[in-house]
Design an enzyme around this catalytic site. Structure first.
Site, PDB file in Angstrom:
ATOM      1  N   GLU A   1      33.231  41.303  11.696  1.00  0.00           N
ATOM      2  CA  GLU A   1      34.059  40.122  11.969  1.00  0.00           C
ATOM      3  C   GLU A   1      33.834  39.545  13.360  1.00  0.00           C
ATOM      4  OE1 GLU A   1      38.133  41.061  10.802  1.00  0.00           O
ATOM      5  OE2 GLU A   1      37.628  40.575   8.730  1.00  0.00           O
TER       6      GLU A   1
ATOM      7  N   GLU B   1      35.205  42.624   1.901  1.00  0.00           N
ATOM      8  CA  GLU B   1      36.464  43.374   2.013  1.00  0.00           C
ATOM      9  C   GLU B   1      37.529  42.652   1.198  1.00  0.00           C
ATOM     10  OE1 GLU B   1      37.946  43.982   5.976  1.00  0.00           O
ATOM     11  OE2 GLU B   1      35.961  44.410   6.777  1.00  0.00           O
TER      12      GLU B   1
HETATM   13  C1  GLA Z   1      39.456  43.262   8.743  1.00  0.00           C
HETATM   14  C2  GLA Z   1      38.516  44.281   9.331  1.00  0.00           C
HETATM   15  C3  GLA Z   1      38.734  45.673   8.812  1.00  0.00           C
HETATM   16  C4  GLA Z   1      40.206  45.975   8.672  1.00  0.00           C
HETATM   17  C5  GLA Z   1      40.826  44.947   7.768  1.00  0.00           C
HETATM   18  C6  GLA Z   1      42.290  45.197   7.484  1.00  0.00           C
HETATM   19  O1  GLA Z   1      38.948  42.553   7.699  1.00  0.00           O
HETATM   20  O2  GLA Z   1      37.162  43.942   9.169  1.00  0.00           O
HETATM   21  O3  GLA Z   1      38.126  46.575   9.720  1.00  0.00           O
HETATM   22  O4  GLA Z   1      40.811  45.959   9.914  1.00  0.00           O
HETATM   23  O5  GLA Z   1      40.733  43.689   8.385  1.00  0.00           O
HETATM   24  O6  GLA Z   1      42.790  44.242   6.578  1.00  0.00           O
END
Ligand code: GLA
Ligand code: ZN
Length: 675
Positions: free
Chosen positions: A157, A314
């Site tokens: 991210e 994710e």
């Molecule tokens: C983000 C991060 C993960 C985790 C999620 C929790 O997408 O990339 O490492 O912290 O949020 O929802």
């Protein structure tokens, strides 16, 4: 269109998620084998490893220890699982921050951060870049021919920004490249205003609450620069990986409409686009809208990757732990969330996280395996169901949506419009508006592409571009050519106000698109929540909220007029024949009822037919086409059953024929094969 699978020689829909076995190293003999058995039971084929492992991989400067990751990679391979292997730059080890404070980020208020959290490194720091280059090289060298290696997951991210002296210097070089001379920059930025003429590029400080906070051209260019910094950092990260493992694709996980980075630019660097999807499911009537907003984000994320199959990297298998209220998923929502991604072109359903940690700030975040540690949970059973369904649908892999319609969502335009002081001061609701137009189109049962102002227009029949306040270089020429050649283009109020440097177009709005729309847009009224205007179109009355533009046709045909106020009788909807094509102009902000009626008319006139007609609200309908034919997805975001009328088709899961009147249960997802 058929694309190769994302992981070479692995033509499956990917199912898995973030996995942190290193957090369990003290219990690995007990936990790891159980994880593998549970992965198998859940139909999981891919796990993302190593994201935040730097402190273990390089416990002391220059001393690498891959023993644990070796074991993890071997374990995945032995269990037939593919690794999405991460580079660790998302969180640095403490020793590095202590020894090299330059790696710590500096905030806009010029305070340097202490060690802690994550996603916090300076984007310029030569030390950080060197450490990243070295560890990425070591990772690629070590695992270049490892059978588990499927995909590189770059960092995590990417986001934020750094205002340290090193980044300022880079910004100055960037400005010099963009403008050549300080005079050019001063002129483009209108710096005579408030006596802000700079005498050198080096004198320009990045936007700051303790310094320049009100120069819109500076802010806009700082954001462009920050995007370039991330693109450059990404290229820096993948350079050793591409040299050592040229056949392994690279991605980094994006965040939907995150405003800090122009994802269409970063997306061009990625082999496959991927993103983290966390819809705020509430388990009630609001889920219908959540579903359609998520549809928009999937189509946007596919767009930044060039319309190829992408990845949902994710998603939460249950409640997250960072929303104000974290509800459990209603039964069926997990399936809906996963298959919706696939419907819009994702070749993966990945979760955060595979196993819940025992400690740390995310120990209560949804996971496939809960603290109880067994398969006997509701969430695990639902994940299992998703795994089974993905397995049945694996022939979808590599197919992609095909659309005749594009909606324009543009980051640079967003940056400019969000900071613009006029009307609804600094609250123009750009994202919401684009999304409203998208939802209206989508609700009519069509596949939609989301593009920005730099994407090709000529592959579409209809292009819808709400609130294109900032016209990027050469966009107007491309719109002109598109309409001239027969395209249908729909624009709205607050379009064509400023150029790339955020300076107003002279000679009237919408700037260089006046002749395409056949009108001149003179001024714009802002209405508060209790003020409205109205109009009638094709016998039906509609309400106007927020914005009403006063336009003068110069060739365009007036289709509807304002009912009230001193501009009663002015056009609110126009259509203009330009070359072989047509340009529509919506002069005011309306509700979705009007947008839906308008687009039904526009699309029918353009000769387009929907995948399914008469869709109830809150039903997402999307399709993918490939060598195996067309797959049609129908997804019900409502907490109640809905009725639909289907053309003759077969259920993709079991090939059972289906046609005519059917019903979709609450949150149900149906996958069909059509001719
Ligand atoms: C983000 C991060 C993960 C985790 C999620 C929790 O997408 O990339 O490492 O912290 O949020 O929802
Ligand atoms: Zn910096």
């Amino acid at each position: 269109m058929q694309y190769p699978p994302i992981i070479r020689d692995f033509p499956r829909l990917l199912h898995g998620g973030d996995y942190n076995p290193e957090q369990w190293r003290h219990l690995k003999d007990q936990i790891w084998p159980r994880d593998m058995a549970l992965a198998k039971a859940a139909g999981i084929n891919t796990l993302t490893v190593g994201i935040f492992s730097w402190a273990l991989l390089e416990p002391r400067e220059g001393e690498y220890d891959f023993s644990l990751l070796d074991e993890v990679m071997d374990m995945l391979a032995a269990n037939g699982l593919k690794a999405v292997l991460a580079t660790p730059s998302g969180a640095k080890p403490q020793w590095m921050a202590e020894k090299y404070p330059e790696t710590l980020r500096v905030r806009a208020d010029r305070t340097r951060e202490l060690y802690g959290n994550r996603h916090n490194h300076c984007l310029t720091s030569p030390v950080y870049r060197e450490k990243v280059r070295a560890i990425n090289t070591a990772l690629a060298t070590r695992y270049r021919s490892h059978p588990a290696l499927g995909l590189w997951h770059i960092s995590n991210e990417y986001g934020g920004e750094c205002h340290c002296p090193l980044c300022q210097q880079r910004f100055h070089e960037w400005l010099a490249r963009r403008y050549g001379t300080v005079d050019n920059m001063n002129r483009a930025w209108w710096n005579t205003f408030w006596s802000h003429l700079y005498t050198s590029f080096d004198a320009v400080d990045s936007p700051s609450p303790i310094g320049e906070s009100s120069n819109p051209a500076l802010s806009l260019n700082w954001r462009r620069f920050t995007t370039d910094q991330f693109c450059d950092f990404y290229r820096w990260e993948i350079a050793p990986l591409k040299a050592i493992t040229p056949d392994v694709p690279c991605t980094t996980n994006l965040m939907g409409t995150y405003t800090g980075i122009d994802y269409f630019r970063l997306g061009r660097e990625l082999d496959v686009s991927s993103w983290d999807n966390y819809p705020p499911w509430t388990g009630d009537a609001r889920d219908a809208r959540t579903l359609m907003e998520t549809a928009f984000k999937h189509d946007l994320m596919r767009g930044v990757g060039g319309q190829k199959p992408f990845m949902m990297m994710e998603s939460s298998p249950s409640a997250v732990n960072w929303q104000p209220i974290n509800r459990l998923r209603q039964p069926g929502v997990l399936m809906l969330q996963g298959l919706q991604a696939v419907a819009h072109g994702s070749d993966s359903v990945q979760y955060f996280q595979f196993r819940k940690g025992q400690g740390g700030s995310e120990k209560f975040h949804g996971a496939v395996i809960d603290h109880v540690g067994t398969h006997e949970t509701r969430v695990f059973r639902e994940v299992q169901e998703v795994g089974k369904r993905l397995d049945t649908l694996h022939t979808l892999t590599g197919s992609a949506p095909e659309s005749d319609i594009a909606v324009v969502y543009d980051w640079e335009n967003r940056w400019a419009i969000d900071q613009a002081a006029f009307g609804h001061n600094r609250n123009q609701r750009y994202e919401e508006t684009v999304c409203a137009h998208y939802r209206a189109l989508k609700g009519l049962g069509y596949d939609i592409d989301v593009i920005d102002q730099t994407c090709a227009l000529d592959r579409y029949r209809v292009v819808v571009a709400p609130m294109t306040y900032l016209l990027r270089d050469r966009y107007a020429e491309r719109v002109r050519a598109f309409v001239d050649a027969g395209g249908v283009y729909v624009g709205t109020y607050i379009s064509g106000w400023v150029n790339e440097d955020d300076a107003c177009w002279l000679g009237g709005w919408p700037g260089p698109l006046k002749d395409v729309f056949g009108l001149w847009d003179e001024e714009t009224d802002a209405l508060d929540a209790d003020q409205h205007n109205h109009f009638t179109w094709q016998g039906k009355a509609y309400q106007i909220d927020d914005y009403a533009a006063l336009i003068h046709p110069r060739g365009a045909e007036t289709l509807a007029i304002y009912d009230e106020n001193f501009y009663r009788g002015y056009p609110v909807l126009t259509r203009h024949a330009f070359g072989q094509g047509t340009a529509w102009y919506i002069a005011a902000r309306t509700g979705e009822d009007f947008l839906r009626d308008l687009y039904a008319n526009v699309l029918t006139r353009a000769g387009l037919t929907p995948l399914v007609s008469g869709l109830p609200t809150g039903v997402d309908c999307a399709s993918r086409v490939g060598d195996q034919g067309r797959f049609l997805f129908l997804m019900n975001g409502n907490p109640h059953a809905v009725a639909l009328h289907l053309p003759a088709c077969r259920r993709a899961d079991d090939d059972a024929p289906l046609s005519g009147d059917i019903s979709l249960a609450p949150w149900e997802t149906l996958v069909l094969r059509t001719e």
